[in-house]
Design an enzyme around this catalytic site. Sequence first.
Site, PDB file in Angstrom:
ATOM      1  N   LYS A 316       0.855  -1.171   0.000  1.00 38.80           N
ATOM      2  CA  LYS A 316       0.000   0.000   0.000  1.00 38.80           C
ATOM      3  C   LYS A 316       0.908   1.245   0.000  1.00 38.80           C
ATOM      4  O   LYS A 316       1.866   1.310   0.761  1.00 38.80           O
ATOM      5  CB  LYS A 316      -0.849  -0.007   1.269  1.00 38.80           C
ATOM      6  CG  LYS A 316      -2.156   0.697   1.150  1.00 38.80           C
ATOM      7  CD  LYS A 316      -3.108   0.245   2.266  1.00 38.80           C
ATOM      8  CE  LYS A 316      -4.506   0.743   2.001  1.00 38.80           C
ATOM      9  NZ  LYS A 316      -5.481   0.217   2.954  1.00 38.80           N
ATOM     10  N   GLU A 401     -18.737  -6.307  10.170  1.00 40.02           N
ATOM     11  CA  GLU A 401     -19.681  -5.591  11.039  1.00 40.02           C
ATOM     12  C   GLU A 401     -20.746  -6.522  11.620  1.00 40.02           C
ATOM     13  O   GLU A 401     -21.129  -6.375  12.786  1.00 40.02           O
ATOM     14  CB  GLU A 401     -20.349  -4.448  10.263  1.00 40.02           C
ATOM     15  CG  GLU A 401     -19.440  -3.244  10.010  1.00 40.02           C
ATOM     16  CD  GLU A 401     -18.523  -3.429   8.813  1.00 40.02           C
ATOM     17  OE1 GLU A 401     -18.595  -4.481   8.153  1.00 40.02           O
ATOM     18  OE2 GLU A 401     -17.710  -2.516   8.557  1.00 40.02           O
ATOM     19  N   ARG A 429     -25.625  -3.112   7.255  1.00 40.52           N
ATOM     20  CA  ARG A 429     -25.538  -4.547   6.913  1.00 40.52           C
ATOM     21  C   ARG A 429     -25.676  -5.439   8.146  1.00 40.52           C
ATOM     22  O   ARG A 429     -25.722  -6.646   8.036  1.00 40.52           O
ATOM     23  CB  ARG A 429     -24.256  -4.872   6.170  1.00 40.52           C
ATOM     24  CG  ARG A 429     -22.983  -4.628   6.883  1.00 40.52           C
ATOM     25  CD  ARG A 429     -21.752  -5.149   6.117  1.00 40.52           C
ATOM     26  NE  ARG A 429     -21.766  -4.858   4.694  1.00 40.52           N
ATOM     27  CZ  ARG A 429     -20.778  -5.255   3.863  1.00 40.52           C
ATOM     28  NH1 ARG A 429     -19.763  -5.947   4.335  1.00 40.52           N
ATOM     29  NH2 ARG A 429     -20.813  -4.982   2.583  1.00 40.52           N
TER      30      ARG A 429
HETATM   31  C1  LIG Z   1     -18.482  -2.794   5.016  1.00 43.34           C
HETATM   32  C2  LIG Z   1     -17.327  -1.827   5.044  1.00 43.34           C
HETATM   33  N1  LIG Z   1     -16.696  -1.609   6.212  1.00 43.34           N
HETATM   34  C3  LIG Z   1     -15.675  -0.723   6.277  1.00 43.34           C
HETATM   35  C4  LIG Z   1     -15.266  -0.045   5.158  1.00 43.34           C
HETATM   36  C5  LIG Z   1     -14.168   0.990   5.246  1.00 43.34           C
HETATM   37  N2  LIG Z   1     -13.008   0.609   4.446  1.00 43.34           N
HETATM   38  C6  LIG Z   1     -12.769   1.119   3.270  1.00 43.34           C
HETATM   39  S1  LIG Z   1     -11.378   0.515   2.572  1.00 43.34           S
HETATM   40  C7  LIG Z   1     -11.055  -0.425   3.951  1.00 43.34           C
HETATM   41  C8  LIG Z   1      -9.843  -1.284   4.018  1.00 43.34           C
HETATM   42  C9  LIG Z   1      -9.873  -2.250   2.878  1.00 43.34           C
HETATM   43  O1  LIG Z   1      -8.735  -3.081   2.970  1.00 43.34           O
HETATM   44  P1  LIG Z   1      -8.405  -3.996   1.724  1.00 43.34           P
HETATM   45  O2  LIG Z   1      -9.623  -4.680   1.275  1.00 43.34           O
HETATM   46  O3  LIG Z   1      -7.249  -4.820   2.120  1.00 43.34           O
HETATM   47  O4  LIG Z   1      -8.023  -2.961   0.572  1.00 43.34           O
HETATM   48  P2  LIG Z   1      -6.717  -2.029   0.500  1.00 43.34           P
HETATM   49  O5  LIG Z   1      -7.162  -0.661   1.001  1.00 43.34           O
HETATM   50  O6  LIG Z   1      -5.663  -2.634   1.356  1.00 43.34           O
HETATM   51  O7  LIG Z   1      -6.349  -1.998  -0.952  1.00 43.34           O
HETATM   52  C10 LIG Z   1     -12.056  -0.281   4.876  1.00 43.34           C
HETATM   53  C11 LIG Z   1     -12.096  -0.958   6.198  1.00 43.34           C
HETATM   54  C12 LIG Z   1     -15.953  -0.304   3.950  1.00 43.34           C
HETATM   55  N3  LIG Z   1     -15.659   0.359   2.814  1.00 43.34           N
HETATM   56  N4  LIG Z   1     -16.960  -1.204   3.924  1.00 43.34           N
HETATM   57 MG   LIG Z   2      -5.256  -4.570   2.010  1.00 39.16          MG
END
Ligand SMILES: Cc1ncc(C[n+]2csc(CCOP(=O)(O)OP(=O)(O)O)c2C)c(N)n1
Ligand SMILES: [Mg+2]
Length: 681
Positions: A316, A401, A429
Amino acid sequence: MWQGCAEPVKIPPAQVRHCATPLDSAVMSAEENEAASLLSTVQAPGDLRRLTAEQLDVLAAEIRDFLIAKVSRTGGHLGPNLGVVELTLALHRVFDSPKDRILFDTGHQAYVHKIVTGRQDGFDLLRRRGGLTGYPSQAESDHDIIENSHASTALSYADGLSKAFALRGEPRHVVAVVGDGALTGGMCWEALNNIAAAKNPLVIVVNDNGRSYSPTIGGLADHLSKLRLNPGYEKVLDLVKDSLGRTPLVGPPLYEVLHAVKKGIKDAVAPQAMFEDLGIKYVGPVDGHDREAVESALRKAKGFGGPVIVHAVTRKGFGYRPAMEDEADCLHGPGAFDIETGRLLAPASVKWTGVFADELVAIADERADVVGITAAMAEPTGIAKLMHKYPERAYDVGIAEQHAVTSAAGLAIGGLHPVVAVYATFLNRAFDQVLLDVAMHKLPVTFVLDRAGITGPDGPSHYGIWDMSVFGVVPGLRLAAPRDAQTVREELREAVGIEDGPTILRFPTGSVPADLPALRRVGGVDGFGGVDVLAEHERKDVLLVSVGAFAHMAVEVAGRLAEQGFGVTVVDPRWVRPVPVEIVALAREHRLVVTLEDGVRTGGVGDAVAKSLRDADVWVPLRDLGVAQGWHPHGSRNEILADLGLTAQDVARQVTEWVSRIEEPTPLTSAPPARARAPRR
Ligand SMILES: Cc1ncc(C[n+]2csc(CCOP(=O)(O)OP(=O)(O)O)c2C)c(N)n1
Ligand SMILES: [Mg+2]
Ligand SMILES: CC(=O)[C@@H](O)[C@H](O)COP(=O)(O)O
């Protein structure tokens, strides 16, 4: 366990310019960047397929320059997108979008996809009114599908889409890019179960950078890190094949024997049994920044003819030192920032989240039974502050969640008082879990919903506008909407003091306004409840019921109407669901009731107050102001609120029009007047 964004892996020469020094100013200016030769020639994925390997390396660097230059001005998901440059180029070279469908889970990492599908010009207005959304958008491009920014949905979409193509006999590939964080969401595992059973051709690219915001938690994350740290199974087999292949006579048959026991080898060199036992082939781990290696893995997967996972290991923030060195979240989603340092440009201010976090820790100091839960968002929700002081009393459950809520039910049954902190939109959700796992059991769980109401840049799927309607129907649940820092502290304490059912506290994004003290409080028992009077007048023309952070606006509206001779009483119910009985008594004294809320009108506080008045046989006309039902576009919070008529000027104008239409009461000299008819809606 990998802790930072700056894991020591090789940095391809073409990328080195962002990493030469911490203050490396080699980032091209936006103007220079636009003149960049290769990037400006890429308007569609087909343009990528005519570039040489060297040109693609330069293009990747130009895309990083572009992302840093643009996002430093608009804000946005810089870290996630810097991490998928090579991956996205490889995807669009191997697959033929939009004939083949490429899905992005959560969608915050789709900027590079947008850059190579003809939308470079839109980045000056990224996430701004009239500009590109921060997520895929069907209106923007037929290369885009999933517009929902909620995580862990892409594999379910992909399952359905691949079944549809199979049933319709359409030879189209389906590719789903899912992050390691999103993989901690339950829907992903429901989807994998079905994908494995359906056996349709489907490529799942796990974009594994080891982080959600902070390092990804849980058994799955540990499993992925084991895979990450092992040499790719394919590489080992290729090595074995090459060396044995050169051995005359014994070699080839021995390779076949080895291949026949590949399960054993796999478990030895790449313990990805979990996926293979599910019936999903596993390819990788592959260096997600080695575009050619990714392309090779994708081609292998493309030709497999069944469900296959390509495990890409990425970083990242890759290629931009301030992001790679940002331990908190690798510049996951910064506001506008200084390119040299990565530091935010916006001046520091007291945020709603910070007020909550400080008070939660203060309460935790006093009460050992109070614990916190976050769904992979410890910093953004403020739970991190509790986690730092009491690590054993704060749980990060991953992007899960639904699990968070029912786990909180378990914690409550075990004698604790959990505080579950999530963004308002993400609790949607887990409605069933709140309703039946918590409320039906009358369990003391407090939900703190940050980013409630219109948020702005993240657009409709991030608007926290449904909670007061959706959770307002939950029996025994009490919902509070603080209006300022003081009421956050007060109502949080009231909430954790309730032991016979769930409570919700909800507040918006951004900086907390100045405290707005009450003139007096009406009602309330034993330090709970009661309605705050914020403004009043000798005339009682309008009762303005202001919900949460709209209080300052409501007081301004009262001032505007007073200038026209109308008397407005502004009240903050504090606990808005169920509607406090004091509201009914106050309504009786006025000619018109108006409610004002940062949530959908349908089933919102306004509807609930109207029902309370009807049930009490109080026939004072009522008008409700709030968010119209619909999918409202992205923009700034204030722009969207203005679009919805939720400004002091618009509300004052509207209320004036309504109250002017109601006849002044005539002194009682004859029979009491007929019931006032509510004005036609
Ligand atoms: C249901 C839900 N919970 C929380 C979030 C907030 N959120 C957005 S991106 C993220 C992290 C995602 O991590 P990953 O899937 O590993 O993607 P990366 O950012 O590392 O590319 C979170 C928790 C969300 N978008 N949807
Ligand atoms: Mg990730
Ligand atoms: C993609 C996602 O869901 C989060 O990153 C979200 O964009 C964060 O919103 P804030 O910027 O309001 O914290």
